[in-house]
Design an enzyme around this catalytic site. Sequence first.
Site, mmCIF file in Angstrom:
data_model
loop_
_atom_site.group_PDB
_atom_site.id
_atom_site.type_symbol
_atom_site.label_atom_id
_atom_site.label_comp_id
_atom_site.label_asym_id
_atom_site.label_seq_id
_atom_site.Cartn_x
_atom_site.Cartn_y
_atom_site.Cartn_z
ATOM 1 N N GLU A 1 11.361 35.735 -4.330
ATOM 2 C CA GLU A 1 12.091 36.632 -5.234
ATOM 3 C C GLU A 1 12.980 37.545 -4.379
ATOM 4 O O GLU A 1 12.508 38.182 -3.439
ATOM 5 C CB GLU A 1 11.070 37.442 -6.044
ATOM 6 C CG GLU A 1 11.596 38.676 -6.748
ATOM 7 C CD GLU A 1 12.642 38.378 -7.814
ATOM 8 O OE1 GLU A 1 12.348 37.596 -8.731
ATOM 9 O OE2 GLU A 1 13.759 38.927 -7.694
ATOM 10 N N HIS B 1 8.692 30.254 -20.368
ATOM 11 C CA HIS B 1 7.869 29.991 -19.180
ATOM 12 C C HIS B 1 7.083 28.694 -19.294
ATOM 13 O O HIS B 1 6.953 27.953 -18.327
ATOM 14 C CB HIS B 1 6.940 31.187 -18.928
ATOM 15 C CG HIS B 1 7.675 32.408 -18.478
ATOM 16 N ND1 HIS B 1 7.507 33.651 -19.036
ATOM 17 C CD2 HIS B 1 8.626 32.568 -17.509
ATOM 18 C CE1 HIS B 1 8.299 34.527 -18.433
ATOM 19 N NE2 HIS B 1 8.988 33.891 -17.507
ATOM 20 N N ASP C 1 13.780 29.661 -11.386
ATOM 21 C CA ASP C 1 13.655 30.591 -12.509
ATOM 22 C C ASP C 1 14.603 31.758 -12.236
ATOM 23 O O ASP C 1 14.193 32.876 -12.013
ATOM 24 C CB ASP C 1 12.194 31.054 -12.571
ATOM 25 C CG ASP C 1 11.932 31.978 -13.746
ATOM 26 O OD1 ASP C 1 12.830 32.144 -14.589
ATOM 27 O OD2 ASP C 1 10.823 32.537 -13.802
ATOM 28 N N SER C 2 15.879 31.459 -12.258
ATOM 29 C CA SER C 2 16.887 32.436 -11.842
ATOM 30 C C SER C 2 17.279 33.327 -12.994
ATOM 31 O O SER C 2 17.050 33.019 -14.159
ATOM 32 C CB SER C 2 18.128 31.712 -11.331
ATOM 33 O OG SER C 2 18.610 30.818 -12.303
ATOM 34 N N THR C 3 17.909 34.434 -12.651
ATOM 35 C CA THR C 3 18.579 35.238 -13.662
ATOM 36 C C THR C 3 19.924 34.577 -13.931
ATOM 37 O O THR C 3 20.252 33.534 -13.368
ATOM 38 C CB THR C 3 18.754 36.696 -13.175
ATOM 39 O OG1 THR C 3 19.363 37.451 -14.220
ATOM 40 C CG2 THR C 3 19.639 36.778 -11.943
ATOM 41 N N ASP C 4 20.719 35.153 -14.823
ATOM 42 C CA ASP C 4 22.020 34.578 -15.138
ATOM 43 C C ASP C 4 22.898 34.486 -13.893
ATOM 44 O O ASP C 4 22.866 35.366 -13.036
ATOM 45 C CB ASP C 4 22.742 35.451 -16.164
ATOM 46 C CG ASP C 4 22.247 35.136 -17.555
ATOM 47 O OD1 ASP C 4 21.131 34.633 -17.697
ATOM 48 O OD2 ASP C 4 22.994 35.410 -18.500
ATOM 49 N N ASN D 1 16.566 36.133 -0.499
ATOM 50 C CA ASN D 1 17.489 35.332 -1.308
ATOM 51 C C ASN D 1 16.977 33.889 -1.296
ATOM 52 O O ASN D 1 16.820 33.272 -0.238
ATOM 53 C CB ASN D 1 18.874 35.424 -0.671
ATOM 54 C CG ASN D 1 19.914 34.610 -1.427
ATOM 55 O OD1 ASN D 1 19.630 33.514 -1.903
ATOM 56 N ND2 ASN D 1 21.116 35.154 -1.531
#
Lengths: 290, 290, 290, 290
Positions: free
Chosen positions: D115, D71, D163-166, D145
């Site tokens: 988010e 972060h 700050d995305s997920t995979d 989205n």
Amino acid sequence: MNEKLLAGKHLWYFEYYTGGDVGLFMKIARMVHSEQTPIQRIDIFDNPTLGRVFALDGITMTTDKDEFMYHEMLAHVPMFTHPNPKNVLIIGGGDGGTLREVLRHPEVESVVLCEIDRRVVEVSKQYLKTGEAFNSDKVELVFENGAEYVKKIKNQFDVIIIDSTDPTAGEGGHLFTQDFYRACFDALKDGGVMCAEAENALYDFNWTKIAYRRIKSIFPVVKAYVGFMTTYPSGFWLYILASKGLDPIKDYRFEAARAMSQQLKYYNEELHKACFVLPNFVKRTLEESL
Amino acid sequence: MNEKLLAGKHLWYFEYYTGGDVGLFMKIARMVHSEQTPIQRIDIFDNPTLGRVFALDGITMTTDKDEFMYHEMLAHVPMFTHPNPKNVLIIGGGDGGTLREVLRHPEVESVVLCEIDRRVVEVSKQYLKTGEAFNSDKVELVFENGAEYVKKIKNQFDVIIIDSTDPTAGEGGHLFTQDFYRACFDALKDGGVMCAEAENALYDFNWTKIAYRRIKSIFPVVKAYVGFMTTYPSGFWLYILASKGLDPIKDYRFEAARAMSQQLKYYNEELHKACFVLPNFVKRTLEESL
Amino acid sequence: MNEKLLAGKHLWYFEYYTGGDVGLFMKIARMVHSEQTPIQRIDIFDNPTLGRVFALDGITMTTDKDEFMYHEMLAHVPMFTHPNPKNVLIIGGGDGGTLREVLRHPEVESVVLCEIDRRVVEVSKQYLKTGEAFNSDKVELVFENGAEYVKKIKNQFDVIIIDSTDPTAGEGGHLFTQDFYRACFDALKDGGVMCAEAENALYDFNWTKIAYRRIKSIFPVVKAYVGFMTTYPSGFWLYILASKGLDPIKDYRFEAARAMSQQLKYYNEELHKACFVLPNFVKRTLEESL
Amino acid sequence: MNEKLLAGKHLWYFEYYTGGDVGLFMKIARMVHSEQTPIQRIDIFDNPTLGRVFALDGITMTTDKDEFMYHEMLAHVPMFTHPNPKNVLIIGGGDGGTLREVLRHPEVESVVLCEIDRRVVEVSKQYLKTGEAFNSDKVELVFENGAEYVKKIKNQFDVIIIDSTDPTAGEGGHLFTQDFYRACFDALKDGGVMCAEAENALYDFNWTKIAYRRIKSIFPVVKAYVGFMTTYPSGFWLYILASKGLDPIKDYRFEAARAMSQQLKYYNEELHKACFVLPNFVKRTLEESL
């Protein structure tokens, strides 16, 4: 079960068998409940193949899929050996499965279930199908160490069923002592029958031998029998039946067993005899243990 | 086993049962042999509790600790059902365990062992105790798909034992077809007996039903029996005995079985009958499968 | 790699990090070599993603995929800090990776590699690409505890590189003592440079602190630096450079480093400086450790 | 943490890295929360070493122990590159960690956090320390989205942090498209700065290349930087900073970074520069990807 839950493969349960180098793993599709009681760790989760799984201290107690194998064999062999089992004591068995089987018998007037951990009964009622048995009016719950409880009772029960956890987990060891078995003898009425789960023939066979030898030193009639229990270590489960005189093979109520077997998934009147036929290594080891 | 090897915990074997969400894990104290043959993957390793373990395509075939349970039950039930088993065919069984049990019978004059994978026999001879059975002069090895081999044989064997791997592994599926069972019927002499391993009652019960129905459509006498096999999925193993007329319970050689049982670790003359007493859910499911 | 090998998923390697409740798992597509030497357990296997993996006592030492990260950072930072590294001592490093990097430097006239376990060098030569470095004529192998060996040497080396295993594994602990670091100081010529791998910032940070404090008490110039090492615990690796006077940032050979970086996969002349810029928690913890 | 919880070893979390044959395992001392939202699977549990762990679809998002590494590096590099970041957009980041770092900057007047999964924010507020950041008055939450949201915004933000997920999990893939990056460009004011997490250099390096090439085709200034993130795959994490003209190395606010670094655990004013010095294989691969 939810398809997305089934797809995940990131949460797993590992039961390490005695010795620590072999065990069973199960995918946790959904963690239902997890709790540390003063006595032990309780975990309840769903597995796609086995359904709901209930474990104490990392040892599988029941799964929806196969709990009937253990509970039917533990309950009906002593219950049909006794000619008229009115008063029954279950020591342990807080999931309710053995209780459910005992309550199938119409002769039963009262069942005392003595479970050391109140929380086991509470979560079973909340989360497990076996917990429905606790709704019966015939049941009296006692939350106490079974070894302590039974010492205070004399000449009261027709059948005592010891449905303990592993001797190595929680407080299970108390239920494998000679003092405890003697107290059970005294708590039984004349003609009484006791039955104890007695571990497995592969990983914990030493406990079977200990239990067999100790019970033999107290009861006049003692016989081991076997049954499949597919999610317990090795799948090869042992039980010890002891009585003040009745013989489980000669004296059992064949016709009543046949009648009830219609509603059962495992036990039947033929299996009642066949389960006492032991593989050679079991027979020899038990004989040598005396 | 070397103490330092026992201490390590970094190499593990995982057998995923059908469905993929339950299985058995074993510590690998020592990796003995690992090989990809044209047919399948072979792995042999040592586990502190189970001794030497032999696996095909990640499915446990034998362990030192419990292989006797499976091999004795697979071999002796048909061998003692037949009055005079001189000529025996084993299909599969490349580890040699079933062969060892068959060779205990003095009546046996010849055993053909038809194993699809020559390497299984070779590594068994090199690394497994069961492989010692291959030293017998009575054995003829045939390296061929059992389903192909048996089609070419007529009226030749007294007993055929199908010791296949799982229907889902390697080429195991060929040994669960109706054509194959018919070819076995034809390969048997009059009075012949066939016995097949038939998977387990928990994870692969569908294969048991398929095998039972198909064999029932060909043989006049077909009976399923059960036995513990503690490192196979669920520990609850099924076998199907079929014959051209002999009944495994009424016609078996009780006295001969009793005599041999002195040297056996699992099978005995009483178990021969008791193993045919099936738990209710097994009995019902097989009846419904027809 | 063979497709069928890739498909199996029954053999796995688990590295348990310090603490025992976190770790890395790798599929073993093929077990290449497994051996218990008098010192430690050696395992070599192939993983589809990481290539060949080499582990001692269940701790990953090298993988084809990322060993360059560690070996380049351990070797080139001290080698380019020294103006003319002719005589080099590597303690540990039996896989040959650090040796390979040291031998890239044309100034090097001789390298003594002191490895406690002769078998590590032998299996590396047989099974690992890094083992090719042992073919060089400049290498002298000494099979001895590095702490014992270095005590006997005075004023002989320009650069000493400590490429130890974990302090908790095998005999690795000997290479984290104050006596050992003092012996290294004495074994270095005037102007000598020492560099030691110093564990990771998450699971074994205590060892970093111990090493830092002890080296600080002996050498006038001591600086920690960091590098990625993706298959070591946490991926966050620490190294400690110590010298009799040279400063790794002010005095290093920038142009020579730039020239060599063409043939390297990780280290370059800019990283040589950047790797000494530490995250705050590392900087603070090391300062507080003094 | 409760000692008895620490002792259990029957519940484990497995994160399988891309490829499926390497990964990280963590003991689950306590399962805190487990939920299937319409978007993804959420799991929160406690590990003795790592503290509270938060995972989406079996991919670790944060642990108490090391979330600061990710972060701080994701937030402060773009925030100190911009001379006066008043309006900030965070896409993803529903755990609150990036938000916490952004809110340290006194210039910030408003932060929009977009988010896709409302439940991630809700459980983070309930169970994670990072969730405290949502208490700030400066935050506006948008549950949508991110790719859809940003398309509707023009010329509004000074800094956008992705700050995305995979890309392979949940809806993460939407945040790696060229259209999305162009929309981010348009949503930035003149002088704006964007920063995106860009996966790891070992298991998912292809995604880094894809992101780098696509962002390069849109922004005039694009630079990759690196940081340790010890519980993410490989521990070797990449970030891509892009701007409409500002150079992250020449133009960043050194003094302000130095002042804030007192309260930070990872980022400091020197690391701001050092993190742009890439290992050779990263530099070469990114150059070749264009």
